[in-house]
Write a protein that holds these residues in place. Sequence first.
Motif, PDB file in Angstrom:
ATOM      1  N   HIS A 209      -7.351   1.962   2.299  1.00 59.05           N
ATOM      2  CA  HIS A 209      -6.097   1.200   2.189  1.00 59.05           C
ATOM      3  C   HIS A 209      -6.211  -0.124   2.959  1.00 59.05           C
ATOM      4  O   HIS A 209      -5.820  -1.176   2.456  1.00 59.05           O
TER       5      HIS A 209
ATOM      6  N   LYS B 125      -3.069  -4.899  -5.026  1.00 60.27           N
ATOM      7  CA  LYS B 125      -1.779  -4.211  -5.129  1.00 60.27           C
ATOM      8  C   LYS B 125      -0.723  -5.200  -4.630  1.00 60.27           C
ATOM      9  O   LYS B 125      -0.189  -5.069  -3.519  1.00 60.27           O
TER      10      LYS B 125
ATOM     11  N   LEU C 218      -6.009  -3.915   1.513  1.00 55.76           N
ATOM     12  CA  LEU C 218      -4.984  -4.829   2.026  1.00 55.76           C
ATOM     13  C   LEU C 218      -5.633  -6.102   2.576  1.00 55.76           C
ATOM     14  O   LEU C 218      -5.179  -7.218   2.284  1.00 55.76           O
TER      15      LEU C 218
ATOM     16  N   GLU D  16       0.868  -1.172   0.000  1.00 50.99           N
ATOM     17  CA  GLU D  16       0.000   0.000   0.000  1.00 50.99           C
ATOM     18  C   GLU D  16       0.904   1.220   0.000  1.00 50.99           C
ATOM     19  O   GLU D  16       1.938   1.217   0.674  1.00 50.99           O
TER      20      GLU D  16
END
Lengths: 272, 272
Positions: free
Chosen positions: B45, B143, B49, B30
């Motif tokens: 975020h 991500k 995650l 992140e």
Amino acid sequence: MTLHVRVDGASGERIHPMDRGLLYGDGLFETVLFRDGTAPLWQRHMARLASGCVRLGLPLPDAQALRSRCEEAAGTWPCAALRITWTRGPGERGYAAPASPQPTCVIAAGAAPVVASAAVECGVKVHLCQTRLARQPLLAGMKHLNRLEQVLARAEWQAADIAEGLVCDVDGNLISATAANIFVALGGTLVTPAVDHCGVAGVVREELLSALPVTVRPLTLEDLMHAEELFLTSSIRGALPVAECDGRRHVPGTFVRRAQAHLQRIGVMVAV
Amino acid sequence: MTLHVRVDGASGERIHPMDRGLLYGDGLFETVLFRDGTAPLWQRHMARLASGCVRLGLPLPDAQALRSRCEEAAGTWPCAALRITWTRGPGERGYAAPASPQPTCVIAAGAAPVVASAAVECGVKVHLCQTRLARQPLLAGMKHLNRLEQVLARAEWQAADIAEGLVCDVDGNLISATAANIFVALGGTLVTPAVDHCGVAGVVREELLSALPVTVRPLTLEDLMHAEELFLTSSIRGALPVAECDGRRHVPGTFVRRAQAHLQRIGVMVAV
């Protein structure tokens, strides 16, 4: 498993937390078998590593220095498995590579896993994975550090008697196992899939392509059903027949014996 | 750029060379903006995650402890950019994950890059990349640490006045920039591509989807030619208009101003 790890030649060192190998998987690796201090497929490993460096724009390792350090690292075991990890080294934030990268080299050496003679003779059980490989010609063939697809595929089974998992691409074509290439005998011909849109150009696969008559062409799951033989190749295990895939039985035949005989001749496998 | 890096909470530590983040890119990250000690999009975020952890079968971080450590790390700067890297931790050889992984947490904090007011007002220049993104629904949106496609795309330009590169998937649909999401105004409607087969579900993208009327649909290069507006979003830079893409000019309009106004309201951007 006891591993002896060297980072950039110095024993016991650790990796910089901004190493691009960690940040982005920006690097390559090789898993090399050493027998009595010698790696029979060393040249093929170095050729693949160099090709990957060119494709990713990574500096090439000093081949002489790398060889010395690997031989030293392998020296402790009669049969050693080395993992060489070669990254673009530490970077700053962002995807842009440093103008003058300082690559990181990690050499992790351990005793090679013992391959049971039953596996060599009679074959292993494998699972057909649900995880599919993406088509990405820009990365195909390379042994790069972006391996989440393989991690996901490997997470599909826990049973200790399953040795490997077969993986298809997103179009349903059979490509490889999670950490091995595949060969199939079909209509008396030995076939292996291309690795130009996904998969890894395995060094034993390359060796067999140069030593035996092999046709490179797409393989469907339908082909798998009709396979006369099915075997896996990897740098550490050589060529292992598949005896069973999700309940379907296969019988080792002349093709895998020919591959094994060749790999024994060049020192990748030992006679059982 | 000076970075303060903490590994698992202890300053100055380094990464184990057998960390699966390095071996396979087996982890997530992140990039979080902090203004005056607060991260305006912290919840988004953490949601991304956590979602990535579930999809990869990674243990979830202790949210409370992670927040404290990030706030502490960000404390030194009025405006800080933090990279949180969360990996499956050290492993043995092979893709199989440890039964009880001990995740590694790296927090790298630095002053956030200053976004020039000219970029916010008039826009930035971008390049249309040749590198194409593979279709991989199993990894899309996350991500994760497998970022070689972005490294290759970012290597396509060196010119300092190019701020970003736009990237298509293998079918030629526009997906994102290398490190930002894209929004396009077309026929009076704000459009952004889905990130369900490639791309990253950016936190600012998610924020704008919840705050403004946006249509999620495929975008072709033909659409790009007819775009009334084009802008990029990222956690660190907020929303930046594209003024020029490979010689073709775009003019910032009401859509990007509305996005910027919203991001200023919630503290992601500051008024210029």
